[in-house]
Design an enzyme around this catalytic site. Structure first.
Site, PDB file in Angstrom:
ATOM      1  CE1 TYR A  66     -10.264  -0.590   7.719  1.00  0.00           C
ATOM      2  CE2 TYR A  66     -11.016   0.862   9.526  1.00  0.00           C
ATOM      3  CZ  TYR A  66     -10.128   0.262   8.681  1.00  0.00           C
ATOM      4  OH  TYR A  66      -8.730   1.108   8.818  1.00  0.00           O
ATOM      5  N   GLY A  71      -0.450   4.555  -0.943  1.00  0.00           N
ATOM      6  CA  GLY A  71      -1.668   5.192  -0.281  1.00  0.00           C
ATOM      7  C   GLY A  71      -1.223   6.260   0.608  1.00  0.00           C
ATOM      8  CD  GLN A  72      -4.744   9.616   4.826  1.00  0.00           C
ATOM      9  OE1 GLN A  72      -5.359   8.372   5.285  1.00  0.00           O
ATOM     10  NE2 GLN A  72      -4.985  10.568   5.329  1.00  0.00           N
ATOM     11  CE  LYS A 120      -7.431  -2.365   9.450  1.00  0.00           C
ATOM     12  NZ  LYS A 120      -6.006  -2.411   8.903  1.00  0.00           N
ATOM     13  N   GLY A 131       0.707  -1.036  -0.123  1.00  0.00           N
ATOM     14  CA  GLY A 131      -0.134   0.035   0.036  1.00  0.00           C
ATOM     15  C   GLY A 131       0.822   1.311   0.036  1.00  0.00           C
ATOM     16  CB  ILE A 184      -2.955  -2.992  -6.157  1.00  0.00           C
ATOM     17  CG1 ILE A 184      -3.538  -3.965  -7.197  1.00  0.00           C
ATOM     18  CG2 ILE A 184      -3.866  -1.903  -5.829  1.00  0.00           C
ATOM     19  CD1 ILE A 184      -4.646  -4.854  -6.730  1.00  0.00           C
TER      20      ILE A 184
END
Ligand code: SER
Length: 321
Positions: free
Chosen positions: A146, A15-16, A150, A12, A39
């Site tokens: 989510y 990502g952010q 987690k 990732g 990805i």
């Protein structure tokens, strides 16, 4: 000091969090020791890692091959589907948020990796606990896809640590606010969008209602905390599920008023959508005393400093003077 033999893989990475963490790891360990993966197609604006691999974390064989080829020692496994997006695609969220983590934990068990960082979230909390100052050891009763993924991930981390001595470390991130790379699909992301729209349009419609407080953290503090946790001696890590991180807590109304101090003409209105129910199921504030005690967590940014930094950087980025 950087460990010269450490070879780091980030998932990732575009990502952010990944885009900022990767560049920080490059500063600390050297570009030749950092392998960014995502990805998405390579984007040189987002990473200065020495190597980039386009990698789907669900492709177990490919992940194992890349870990072997680059002789990876440490993984920051950030690839994940956030809360809003997970609600729309529960099965995919489970697959993406849990199975690749298990793959990394297995590799560490087999001695193919030395250390893993994996982010959890305030989404592990849910019904049956007070809203304020939620402690490290409370009943975890998430009501979102989510949060379920987690919570399962946290328990897998603890299991692999206790049974096999795997050195896996984790933080329950609150909402993360940053200007370099936009977030996507999170419930706390109103607090990112609001700054973009304040700078670009002078107004914002919030999908979270005005008086809903959630815990939030500025990206610089999130990166510092992550690196601090990863640098701490293993004996000082008493939590092998995931550490609470409180950051700061505020409502959309409070954030809007902070923004108005900098952009006086800014206007906000409220049209809560399905993410309001997610926000309502999460704590308003978090107690992070254990992270402070174990590895010295501290913060630099409050709501005021964060707002000034966000707006001045977004003005430059979005070409406003
Ligand atoms: N920022 C995340 C989300 O809203 C919470 O961990 O999905």
């Amino acid at each position: 000091m950087a460990n010269a033999t450490e070879k780091i893989l980030i998932t990732g990475a575009l990502g952010q969090i990944g885009s900022e963490l990767t560049n920080k790891l490059v500063e600390l360990h050297g570009a030749e020791n950092v392998i960014a993966t995502d990805i998405q197609k390579f984007d040189k604006n987002h990473t200065n890692a020495g190597f980039y691999e386009r990698m789907d974390v669900s492709n177990t064989a490919l992940v194992q091959q890349i870990v072997k080829d680059y002789e990876i020692t440490t993984v920051y496994h950030l690839a994940s589907l956030l809360s809003g997006t997970s609600e729309k695609n529960p099965q995919f969220a489970w697959k993406l948020n849990v199975e690749p983590l298990l793959n990394f934990l297995e590799m560490a068990k087999e001695g193919k990796l030395k250390k893993i960082f994996w982010p959890s979230s305030i989404a592990v909390f849910g019904r049956g606990i007070p809203k304020e100052n939620v402690g490290q050891e409370v009943v975890l009763n998430p009501s979102t896809v989510y949060g379920i993924s987690k919570l399962a991930g946290e328990k897998w981390c603890e299991y692999y640590h206790e049974k096999f001595g795997v050195d896996v470390r984790s933080i329950r991130y609150p909402g993360l606010i940053s200007w370099k790379t936009p977030a996507g699909g999170g419930t706390t992301d109103y607090a990112v969008e609001i700054y973009y729209e304040a700078v670009e349009k002078g107004k914002y419609t919030s999908f979270i209602s005005e008086n809903t407080a959630m815990p939030m953290l500025y990206m610089d503090d999130a990166i510092d905390a992550t690196l601090q946790l990863m640098a701490a001696p293993s004996e000082s890590i008493s939590v092998r599920t995931s550490y609470n991180l409180g950051g700061m807590s505020f409502t959309p109304k409070e954030l809007a008023s902070e923004i108005k101090n900098i952009i006086p003409e800014f206007e906000i209105d409220y049209q809560p959508d399905f993410r309001q129910a997610i926000a309502d199921s999460w704590p308003a504030s978090i107690d992070d005393a254990v992270a402070k005690k174990d590895w010295g967590l501290k913060y630099q940014y409050g709501i005021k400093e964060m707002s000034e930094d966000m707006i001045s950087n977004l003005r430059k980025k979005l070409c406003h003077s």
